[in-house]
Scaffold this active site. Structure first.
Site, PDB file in Angstrom:
ATOM      1  N   GLU A 102      -6.933   4.644   7.705  1.00 10.08           N
ATOM      2  CA  GLU A 102      -6.750   6.080   7.418  1.00 10.08           C
ATOM      3  C   GLU A 102      -8.018   6.665   6.788  1.00 10.08           C
ATOM      4  OE1 GLU A 102      -3.027   5.541   5.396  1.00 10.08           O
ATOM      5  OE2 GLU A 102      -2.112   5.047   7.322  1.00 10.08           O
TER       6      GLU A 102
ATOM      7  N   GLU B  24      -5.859  -5.117  10.378  1.00 10.95           N
ATOM      8  CA  GLU B  24      -4.821  -4.113  10.623  1.00 10.95           C
ATOM      9  C   GLU B  24      -5.122  -3.366  11.925  1.00 10.95           C
ATOM     10  OE1 GLU B  24      -2.659  -2.736   6.902  1.00 10.95           O
ATOM     11  OE2 GLU B  24      -4.543  -1.658   6.907  1.00 10.95           O
TER      12      GLU B  24
ATOM     13  N   GLY C  90       1.940   2.152  10.799  1.00 10.78           N
ATOM     14  CA  GLY C  90       2.863   3.279  10.676  1.00 10.78           C
ATOM     15  C   GLY C  90       3.545   3.667  11.977  1.00 10.78           C
TER      16      GLY C  90
ATOM     17  N   LYS D  87       0.141   4.212  -0.315  1.00 11.23           N
ATOM     18  CA  LYS D  87      -0.509   5.396   0.282  1.00 11.23           C
ATOM     19  C   LYS D  87      -0.246   6.628  -0.598  1.00 11.23           C
ATOM     20  CE  LYS D  87      -0.230   3.191   4.745  1.00 11.23           C
ATOM     21  NZ  LYS D  87      -0.227   3.319   6.192  1.00 11.23           N
TER      22      LYS D  87
ATOM     23  N   HIS E  98      -9.702   1.149   4.799  1.00 14.61           N
ATOM     24  CA  HIS E  98      -8.411   1.326   5.465  1.00 14.61           C
ATOM     25  C   HIS E  98      -8.585   2.261   6.663  1.00 14.61           C
ATOM     26  CE1 HIS E  98      -4.320   2.578   6.269  1.00 14.61           C
ATOM     27  NE2 HIS E  98      -3.966   1.433   5.711  1.00 14.61           N
TER      28      HIS E  98
ATOM     29  N   ASN F 163       0.865  -1.178   0.000  1.00 15.99           N
ATOM     30  CA  ASN F 163       0.000   0.000   0.000  1.00 15.99           C
ATOM     31  C   ASN F 163       0.902   1.227   0.000  1.00 15.99           C
ATOM     32  OD1 ASN F 163      -1.850   2.010   0.478  1.00 15.99           O
ATOM     33  ND2 ASN F 163      -2.424   1.316   2.535  1.00 15.99           N
TER      34      ASN F 163
HETATM   35  P1  PGA Z   1       2.512   0.220   7.677  1.00 17.31           P
HETATM   36  O1  PGA Z   1       1.071   0.429   6.977  1.00 17.31           O
HETATM   37  O2  PGA Z   1       3.055  -1.085   7.126  1.00 17.31           O
HETATM   38  O3  PGA Z   1       3.315   1.410   7.272  1.00 17.31           O
HETATM   39  O4  PGA Z   1       2.263   0.137   9.134  1.00 17.31           O
HETATM   40  C1  PGA Z   1       0.203  -0.640   6.795  1.00 17.31           C
HETATM   41  C2  PGA Z   1      -1.078  -0.145   6.166  1.00 17.31           C
HETATM   42  O5  PGA Z   1      -1.507   0.969   6.514  1.00 17.31           O
HETATM   43  O6  PGA Z   1      -1.696  -0.805   5.316  1.00 17.31           O
END
Ligand code: PGA
Length: 247
Positions: free
Chosen positions: A96, A164, A170, A12, A94, A10
């Protein structure tokens, strides 16, 4: 029942034509476990570039979509447009989208139904926040999120469920292999009770949240961890090691 290992990067809101081009070259020329399904989720504006430059053995995903084919929805993209660019997957729900942009369970359900009806595969994300885990309601939260998704799915062969935990995304704090396995196992039980045994056995449940080259192998060895959704590490050469976690 063997579930094909599934790894989605991902990206982002990261990258440029230059850096994405370099990342694609790294992927196209890497030695990868052929038993893994690999998907790259590019920013909307780079979907077409990614699809045209990435080797056809990889799939591409959008990171979001809306609930109708076209119309007055400034800034949105539809599954029809995603398909028109040769892209076959979309990430929905997701954390976010849920917590930065305030998307409700109901909207995520509608997006799931519309994306599936229009022929996209859906990587449907669920996960609890830190206070919810500490409050002992992880199961309650992820089951409720899964129910809204399940209510909108007819064909589970087109769905990958991504667990997740929000506190792990993150943050550099990966869930332990035991923590991930425990929730994946519970989710499979929930699917068995509420959807069907066949779906519970066949649907891929992938883990996301600070997965790295260092943590991926032990996570991948867990019985119910069928792959990864990878953020930060998917932008680095280390993504290759994560794809090859089971090799
Ligand atoms: P990350 O993100 O691996 O940077 O923790 C995972 C995600 O948001 O899908």
């Amino acid at each position: 029942m063997t579930r094909k290992f599934f790894v989605c990067g991902n990206w982002k809101m990261n990258g440029s034509k230059k850096s994405i081009g370099e990342l694609i070259q790294t992927l196209n020329t890497a030695k990868l476990d052929p038993n893994v399904e690999v998907v790259c989720a590019a920013p909307a504006i780079y979907l077409e570039l990614t699809r045209s430059e990435l080797d056809p053995k990889f799939s591409v995903a959008a990171q979001n979509c809306y609930i109708v084919p076209s119309g007055g929805f400034t800034g949105e993209i539809s599954p029809a447009m995603i398909k028109d660019c040769g892209v076959n997957w979309v990430i929905l729900g997701h954390s976010e989208r849920r917590h930065v942009f305030g998307e409700s369970d109901e909207l995520i359900g509608q997006k799931t139904a519309h994306a599936l009806e229009n022929g996209l595969g859906v990587i449907a994300c669920i996960g609890e926040k830190l206070d919810e885990r500490e409050g002992g309601i992880t199961e309650k939260v992820v089951f409720a999120q899964t129910k809204v998704i399940a209510d909108n799915v007819k064909d589970w062969s087109k769905v990958v469920l991504a667990y997740e935990p929000v506190w792990a995304i993150g943050t550099g704090k990966t869930a332990s292999p035991q923590q991930a396995q425990e929730v994946h196992d519970k989710l499979r039980e929930w699917l068995k009770t509420n959807v069907s045994e066949a779906v519970a056995n066949s649907v891929r449940i992938i883990y996301g949240g600070s997965v790295t080259g260092g943590t991926c192998k032990e996570l991948a060895s867990q019985k119910d961890v069928d792959g990864f959704l990878v953020g930060g590490a998917s932008l680095k050469p280390e993504f290759i090691d994560i794809i090859n976690a089971k090799a």
